[in-house]
Motif scaffolding. Structure first.
Motif, mmCIF file in Angstrom:
data_model
loop_
_atom_site.group_PDB
_atom_site.id
_atom_site.type_symbol
_atom_site.label_atom_id
_atom_site.label_comp_id
_atom_site.label_asym_id
_atom_site.label_seq_id
_atom_site.Cartn_x
_atom_site.Cartn_y
_atom_site.Cartn_z
ATOM 1 N N PHE A 144 0.975 -1.327 -0.064
ATOM 2 C CA PHE A 144 0.105 0.134 0.085
ATOM 3 C C PHE A 144 0.914 1.301 -0.208
ATOM 4 C CE2 PHE A 144 0.215 -1.524 4.437
ATOM 5 C CZ PHE A 144 0.846 -0.468 4.934
ATOM 6 N N GLY A 145 0.330 2.545 -0.373
ATOM 7 C CA GLY A 145 1.025 3.528 -0.397
ATOM 8 C C GLY A 145 1.184 4.279 0.693
ATOM 9 N N LYS A 176 -11.140 2.481 0.721
ATOM 10 C CA LYS A 176 -11.766 2.871 -0.604
ATOM 11 C C LYS A 176 -11.017 3.238 -1.860
ATOM 12 C CE LYS A 176 -12.830 7.773 -0.773
ATOM 13 N NZ LYS A 176 -13.588 8.954 -0.676
ATOM 14 N N SER A 177 -9.880 3.625 -1.741
ATOM 15 C CA SER A 177 -9.231 3.561 -2.902
ATOM 16 C C SER A 177 -8.242 2.520 -3.234
ATOM 17 C CB SER A 177 -8.240 5.171 -2.721
ATOM 18 O OG SER A 177 -7.656 5.327 -1.489
ATOM 19 N N LEU A 223 -7.283 -9.499 -3.658
ATOM 20 C CA LEU A 223 -6.730 -8.679 -2.526
ATOM 21 C C LEU A 223 -6.907 -7.158 -2.694
ATOM 22 C CD1 LEU A 223 -3.729 -10.870 -2.041
ATOM 23 C CD2 LEU A 223 -5.642 -11.058 -0.496
ATOM 24 N N LEU A 224 -8.410 -6.832 -2.983
ATOM 25 C CA LEU A 224 -8.496 -5.468 -3.277
ATOM 26 C C LEU A 224 -9.737 -4.928 -2.512
ATOM 27 C CD1 LEU A 224 -7.678 -5.056 -6.977
ATOM 28 C CD2 LEU A 224 -6.552 -4.153 -5.108
ATOM 29 N N PRO A 225 -9.452 -4.485 -1.352
ATOM 30 C CA PRO A 225 -10.728 -4.246 -0.633
ATOM 31 C C PRO A 225 -11.580 -3.079 -1.079
ATOM 32 C CG PRO A 225 -8.806 -4.250 0.958
ATOM 33 C CD PRO A 225 -8.292 -4.347 -0.288
ATOM 34 N N GLU A 254 -16.303 -0.031 -3.388
ATOM 35 C CA GLU A 254 -17.174 0.624 -4.572
ATOM 36 C C GLU A 254 -18.666 -0.244 -4.815
ATOM 37 O OE1 GLU A 254 -14.645 0.548 -7.955
ATOM 38 O OE2 GLU A 254 -16.578 0.013 -9.358
ATOM 39 N N TYR A 255 -18.469 -1.267 -4.524
ATOM 40 C CA TYR A 255 -19.758 -2.369 -4.532
ATOM 41 C C TYR A 255 -20.832 -1.593 -3.409
ATOM 42 C CZ TYR A 255 -23.271 -5.806 -3.809
ATOM 43 O OH TYR A 255 -24.611 -6.334 -3.625
#
Ligand code: ARG
Length: 586
Positions: A378-379, A446-447, A526-528, A533-534
């Motif tokens: 992660f960033g 969220k991002s 592996l992308l929460p 978005e859903y």
């Protein structure tokens, strides 16, 4: 256990698998390419015609081109109650429109059986999620907050998908910093054995002070370096001091985990120490380890530096520990999937460690097969100034302070909205925590995790836009619609029926039905943020439905109340998976 249902996509894929076989028997094992789509001709689409055509063209075939292949695939689809109609578009895309009745019944069944019926199925039994993993006595900073939040969500999604998850806190409890900390403890407290948290106070301050000593006093420095050796040699007094320092840190970490509702089981770096020699021996016997400038290293293709596994002073390091941890997780804990959540800065470390493990034959070399290891990077967290998030006095931002502020801001808003008179103090506190902590988590999730993100209370606590606060309001509003109808929803579930005649009812219903495949995708990749978005789209679909379809007092009241309940149920599951506590009234 609730009745399990396969998700829509997989159900359709099975039908198309049959159709593909019948259409071109000569081409075997074609994987059906089915995807949800948003076109007005269908809800799902099968995209196999073009690929198939390229395999059969030029050979003896009755077809004249991809559209004809598509037509045939459509004709050969087995009869099924989930499909209402099909059509072929463009170069052979087969569009499927789902049966409204079947959709309605599936949603109703979920309401009766519970949302677990929509749990995805994954081909893994046991996974390790290695997350949070702060370092003892150093600050637990926003980077660790990201790891904690992202890791917890991944663990929750996997657990929901019936994977047994070992939630591992790989704390840094074995660095060279301990020599300095221990010596400083001895120096500062003559009765150090009784020095508890209250006496030592803030461990971060303690760390800073001892670092100052270390940097300024050569004598102290020398003692500190000797202390490391004595600690690692297992000398009682040093072990004891080490345990004491770790314990204080642990208590501090646990307080944060408790506030965040995060479960973790600590197996720190020190845990793997006893395993390192044998693991390195195994790697050496496989001809992976060699001597280089006094150190022991592993050279790996594609990397211009080697992976150091024994330092030139003979000590082990971060990499040797991680190799031992992989060995342990595979052999002792029988995990098939190991997931590591850290900032992207550690990408190369994990790439190298995983590559070494592949060369040792521990991990599959096929990235789609198990056992496998994945690095979830992660960033950075940035401040308003777009630089690394710091306080005014350019200190690292403390996690506990962040949570305090999120909560107190929420409480103030609630009081401004008159809730102070309406609610008990306890309700006020709990709601402020649920909204405040939820907002911090959601803003992070969220991002796309790989991008840096800017930490802004104003943004995350906004009640408009894609924020947890907005979503909490949306959920609470649905609960209030149901409450105010005065109907017994449990009774409606068994007596009433869902009908999806209005276009906006149908669109909402379709989105609800896609919950399971979205969670599956979020787990697999592996992308929460996919789940966020859903969830946000779900609230948008609901808003459209609610603006165009009267619920209470309409002829369709029962069906629509059930749709409200289904929406609230799915929203709550999303909240749960994101580690957010839902509120029922705001
Ligand atoms: N303690 C490390 C840090 O704070 C993270 C550990 C991640 N896990 C691992 N198995 N290396 O950067």
């Amino acid at each position: 256990m609730a009745n399990e249902e396969e998700n829509v996509k997989r159900k359709l894929a099975k039908l198309f698998e049959v159709a593909l076989k019948v259409t071109v028997p000569s081409v075997v094992d074609v994987e059906p390419l089915v995807a949800a789509c948003t076109g007005k001709f269908g809800d799902y689409q099968c995209n196999n015609a073009m690929g198939l055509w390229s395999k059969i063209k030029g050979k003896e075939t009755e077809f004249k081109g991809p559209p004809a292949v598509g037509q045939a695939i459509m004709r050969n689809l087995p009869q099924s109650d989930i499909i209402e109609s099909c059509s072929v578009a463009g170069p052979g895309f087969v569009n499927v429109k789902l049966s409204r009745n079947w959709m309605a019944q599936s949603i109703q069944r979920m309401l009766i059986d519970g949302i677990d019926a929509w749990a995805p199925r994954l081909p893994v039994r046991r996974a390790v999620v290695d997350f949070s993993s702060p370092n003892i006595a150093k600050e637990m900073h926003v980077g660790h907050l990201r790891s904690t939040i992202i890791g917890d969500t991944i663990a929750r999604m996997l657990e929901f998908s019936r994977v047994e998850v070992l939630r591992r806190n790989h704390v840094g409890d074995w660095g060279t910093q301990f020599g300095m900390l221990i010596e400083f403890l001895f120096e500062k407290f003559s009765n150090w054995e009784d020095a508890n948290e209250a006496a030592i106070g803030d461990l971060q301050e303690f760390y800073k002070e001892s670092k100052k000593r270390f940097d300024s006093d050569p004598d102290f420095k020398e003692r500190a370096q000797k202390a490391v050796v004595r600690l690692q040699g297992g000398e009682q007094k040093y072990r004891k001091a080490w345990t004491q320092i770790c314990e204080i840190s642990r208590n501090e970490f646990n307080r944060v985990y408790q506030r965040l509702g995060v479960q973790l089981e600590e197996k720190g770096e020190s845990f793997y120490n006893p395993y390192i020699p044998a693991v390195l021996e195994e790697l050496t016997s496989k001809n992976l380890v060699e001597d280089s400038q006094g150190a022991r290293v592993i050279f790996l293709e594609g990397f211009n530096i080697p992976l150091i596994v024994v330092k030139s002073d003979g000590g082990y390091n971060y990499a040797s520990t991680d190799l031992a941890a992989i060995w342990y997780r595979l052999n002792e804990e029988k995990a098939e999937w190991m997931i590591y959540v850290t900032d992207v800065g550690q990408q190369q470390h994990f790439d190298m460690v995983f590559k070494a493990a592949k060369r040792a034959g521990w991990l599959s070399t096929d990235d789609n097969a198990y056992p496998k290891a994945s690095h979830v990077g992660f960033g950075l967290v940035l401040g308003d100034d777009k630089k690394r998030f710091r306080t005014r006095s350019s200190e690292v931002v403390r996690l506990a302070d962040l949570l305090d502020e999120a909560k107190s801001r929420c409480k103030t808003t609630l009081i401004e909205r008159g809730k102070g008179d309406e609610w008990t103090e306890e309700e006020l506190e709990q709601t402020a925590e649920a909204i405040g902590y939820g907002a911090v988590k959601y803003a992070d999730l969220k991002s796309n995790r790989l991008t840096n993100y800017t930490f802004s209370f104003d943004q995350m606590l906004n009640d408009k836009g894609n924020t947890a606060v907005y979503l909490q309001y949306a959920h609470a509003r649905i609960c209030s619609i149901i409450r105010k109808s005065g109907k017994d929803i449990e009774e409606l579930k068994s007596m009433g029926a869902i009908v999806l005649d209005h276009a906006d009812e149908r669109a909402l219903g379709l989105h609800l039905l896609q919950f399971s495949e979205v969670v599956e995708e979020a787990c697999t990749n592996l992308l929460p943020n996919v789940l966020c978005e859903y969830l946000y789209n779900l609230s948008e679909f609901f808003t459209t439905f609610y603006s165009n379809c009267q619920v209470v007092g309409s002829a369709e009241e029962t069906s629509r109340l059930l749709l409200c309940e289904a929406t609230a149920t799915v929203m709550r599951k999303c909240f749960y998976l994101l580690g957010i506590v839902p509120v029922y009234k705001i």
